[in-house]
Design a protein around this motif. Structure first.
Motif, PDB file in Angstrom:
ATOM      1  N   ALA A  32       0.397  -1.124  -0.197  1.00 29.38           N
ATOM      2  CA  ALA A  32       0.240   0.636  -0.137  1.00 29.38           C
ATOM      3  C   ALA A  32       0.869   1.250   0.127  1.00 29.38           C
ATOM      4  O   ALA A  32       0.285   2.329  -0.654  1.00 29.38           O
ATOM      5  N   MET A  33       1.486   1.258   1.045  1.00 35.11           N
ATOM      6  CA  MET A  33       3.173   2.575   0.660  1.00 35.11           C
ATOM      7  C   MET A  33       3.947   2.705  -0.517  1.00 35.11           C
ATOM      8  O   MET A  33       4.106   4.097  -0.801  1.00 35.11           O
ATOM      9  N   PHE A  34       4.132   1.439  -0.964  1.00 34.97           N
ATOM     10  CA  PHE A  34       5.236   1.530  -1.825  1.00 34.97           C
ATOM     11  C   PHE A  34       4.991   1.147  -3.267  1.00 34.97           C
ATOM     12  O   PHE A  34       5.943   1.369  -4.722  1.00 34.97           O
ATOM     13  N   GLY A  35       3.666   0.897  -3.712  1.00 35.12           N
ATOM     14  CA  GLY A  35       2.921  -0.667  -5.324  1.00 35.12           C
ATOM     15  C   GLY A  35       4.314  -1.726  -4.834  1.00 35.12           C
ATOM     16  O   GLY A  35       4.878  -2.076  -4.259  1.00 35.12           O
ATOM     17  N   THR A  36       3.764  -1.654  -6.291  1.00 38.10           N
ATOM     18  CA  THR A  36       4.621  -3.240  -6.570  1.00 38.10           C
ATOM     19  C   THR A  36       5.053  -3.761  -7.672  1.00 38.10           C
ATOM     20  O   THR A  36       4.434  -2.452  -8.641  1.00 38.10           O
ATOM     21  N   PRO A  37       5.973  -3.721  -8.409  1.00 38.94           N
ATOM     22  CA  PRO A  37       6.219  -3.964  -9.759  1.00 38.94           C
ATOM     23  C   PRO A  37       5.887  -4.709 -10.423  1.00 38.94           C
ATOM     24  O   PRO A  37       5.704  -4.877 -11.798  1.00 38.94           O
ATOM     25  N   GLN A  38       4.994  -6.106 -10.110  1.00 34.45           N
ATOM     26  CA  GLN A  38       4.214  -7.635 -10.464  1.00 34.45           C
ATOM     27  C   GLN A  38       2.685  -7.284 -10.123  1.00 34.45           C
ATOM     28  O   GLN A  38       2.822  -6.858  -8.664  1.00 34.45           O
ATOM     29  N   GLN A  39       2.109  -7.267 -10.347  1.00 33.07           N
ATOM     30  CA  GLN A  39       1.062  -7.855 -10.230  1.00 33.07           C
ATOM     31  C   GLN A  39       0.187  -9.155  -8.796  1.00 33.07           C
ATOM     32  O   GLN A  39       1.327 -10.639  -9.785  1.00 33.07           O
ATOM     33  N   LEU A  40       0.157  -8.910  -8.300  1.00 29.18           N
ATOM     34  CA  LEU A  40      -0.595  -9.597  -6.739  1.00 29.18           C
ATOM     35  C   LEU A  40      -2.091 -10.012  -6.277  1.00 29.18           C
ATOM     36  O   LEU A  40      -2.653  -8.322  -6.912  1.00 29.18           O
ATOM     37  N   ILE A  88      -0.247 -15.155  -7.982  1.00 33.90           N
ATOM     38  CA  ILE A  88      -1.112 -15.743  -8.740  1.00 33.90           C
ATOM     39  C   ILE A  88      -2.880 -15.631  -8.396  1.00 33.90           C
ATOM     40  O   ILE A  88      -3.044 -16.187  -7.225  1.00 33.90           O
ATOM     41  N   LYS A  89      -3.927 -16.175  -9.057  1.00 33.56           N
ATOM     42  CA  LYS A  89      -5.062 -15.739  -9.295  1.00 33.56           C
ATOM     43  C   LYS A  89      -5.685 -17.134  -8.420  1.00 33.56           C
ATOM     44  O   LYS A  89      -6.528 -17.224  -7.630  1.00 33.56           O
ATOM     45  N   GLU A  90      -5.712 -17.902  -9.070  1.00 28.28           N
ATOM     46  CA  GLU A  90      -5.793 -19.146  -8.442  1.00 28.28           C
ATOM     47  C   GLU A  90      -5.368 -19.058  -6.702  1.00 28.28           C
ATOM     48  O   GLU A  90      -4.259 -18.880  -6.428  1.00 28.28           O
ATOM     49  N   ILE A  91      -6.682 -19.836  -5.725  1.00 27.68           N
ATOM     50  CA  ILE A  91      -6.699 -20.110  -4.685  1.00 27.68           C
ATOM     51  C   ILE A  91      -5.476 -21.263  -4.644  1.00 27.68           C
ATOM     52  O   ILE A  91      -5.881 -22.678  -4.778  1.00 27.68           O
ATOM     53  N   LYS A  92      -4.411 -21.066  -3.914  1.00 34.97           N
ATOM     54  CA  LYS A  92      -3.595 -22.491  -3.351  1.00 34.97           C
ATOM     55  C   LYS A  92      -3.012 -21.313  -1.403  1.00 34.97           C
ATOM     56  O   LYS A  92      -2.361 -20.538  -1.475  1.00 34.97           O
ATOM     57  N   ASN A  93      -3.893 -22.443  -0.669  1.00 38.20           N
ATOM     58  CA  ASN A  93      -3.799 -21.722   0.886  1.00 38.20           C
ATOM     59  C   ASN A  93      -2.638 -22.237   1.413  1.00 38.20           C
ATOM     60  O   ASN A  93      -2.356 -23.502   1.246  1.00 38.20           O
ATOM     61  N   PRO A  94      -2.067 -21.610   1.864  1.00 38.77           N
ATOM     62  CA  PRO A  94      -1.037 -21.721   3.099  1.00 38.77           C
ATOM     63  C   PRO A  94      -1.047 -22.230   4.113  1.00 38.77           C
ATOM     64  O   PRO A  94      -0.135 -22.093   4.843  1.00 38.77           O
ATOM     65  N   TYR A  95      -2.528 -22.061   4.701  1.00 37.18           N
ATOM     66  CA  TYR A  95      -2.438 -21.755   6.091  1.00 37.18           C
ATOM     67  C   TYR A  95      -3.276 -22.938   6.284  1.00 37.18           C
ATOM     68  O   TYR A  95      -3.220 -23.910   7.443  1.00 37.18           O
ATOM     69  N   TYR A  96      -3.059 -23.756   5.826  1.00 38.17           N
ATOM     70  CA  TYR A  96      -4.442 -25.572   5.282  1.00 38.17           C
ATOM     71  C   TYR A  96      -3.271 -26.373   4.621  1.00 38.17           C
ATOM     72  O   TYR A  96      -3.642 -27.152   4.626  1.00 38.17           O
TER      73      TYR A  96
END
Length: 217
Positions: free
Chosen positions: A167-175, A195-203
């Motif tokens: 939010a502060m500095f932006g990003t050079p890639q799409q996230l 990536i837009k596809e959901i791959k959950n890191p919490y489970y």
């Protein structure tokens, strides 16, 4: 007798005239000398005023250093931080605590080596606060290779830090900001993905596709 009187008068007039001429000539010469001196003084002042002031070596070095700092500020990017975060996140997607720990230590090193001179001055304090929290989370993840549940707890907090930095500095890639509604006893948690596809890191493999896309950066 009259001739002598007129001769005497004539001599007196001539003498007075000569005296007056000599006095005028002396005054003229004095005025000329004064004018010449004044002109010389004016030229001397003008020469002093027009003398160029050459920069010293210290001044040149200071200017070069300021230009370098400004260039660093203009080029400041959180791309290296995001790269390390994504590696960490993907390790937890794969249920790989050891790789997550390696990525956590790498992220900690990256955050520690950020040149604070390159951070825009108006954002120093806010960046420092976020980076300190991110370093603490990265350190916990790096130190707990055998405790993947603990690593995931700190990923939730770390992901908020990443969101704030973007939010502060932006990003050079799409996230993408993605959200798991079930994590943390139903309180939910976000993570950042490339990536837009959901791959959950919490489970991980347990509920890999649980979640949704909240926004695109």
């Amino acid at each position: 007798m009259k001739a002598i009187f007129f001769s005497t008068i004539l001599s007196a007039v001539i003498a007075a005239t000569l005296l007056s001429c000599n006095s005028s000539e002396n005054n003229s010469n004095n005025n000329l000398d004064n004018d010449t001196a004044a002109v010389a003084e004016i030229h001397a002042v003008a020469e002093n005023d027009s003398t160029p002031v050459l920069p010293t070596a210290d001044t040149i070095n200071t200017n070069v250093e300021q230009e370098k700092v400004q260039e660093n500020v203009d080029n400041f990017s959180i791309a290296p931080v995001i790269k390390d975060y994504l590696a960490l996140k993907n390790a937890l997607v794969a249920d790989n605590g050891k790789s997550a720990a390696d990525a956590g230590r790498k992220l900690l090193t990256t955050l520690k080596t950020v040149d604070m001179k390159s951070v825009p001055s108006g954002k120093h304090k806010e960046y420092t606060d976020i980076a300190a929290d991110a370093m603490e989370n990265a350190e916990h993840i790096g130190d707990n290779a055998g405790k993947i549940a603990h690593q995931r707890e700190h990923l939730a907090s770390l992901s908020k830090d990443m969101n704030d930095l973007i939010a502060m500095f932006g990003t050079p890639q799409q996230l993408y900001q993605q959200h798991c509604p079930m994590y943390n006893e139903g309180k939910g948690a976000i993570w950042i993905s490339e990536i837009k596809e959901i791959k959950n890191p919490y489970y991980g493999g347990e509920m890999l596709t649980c979640g949704s896309v909240k926004k695109k950066y």
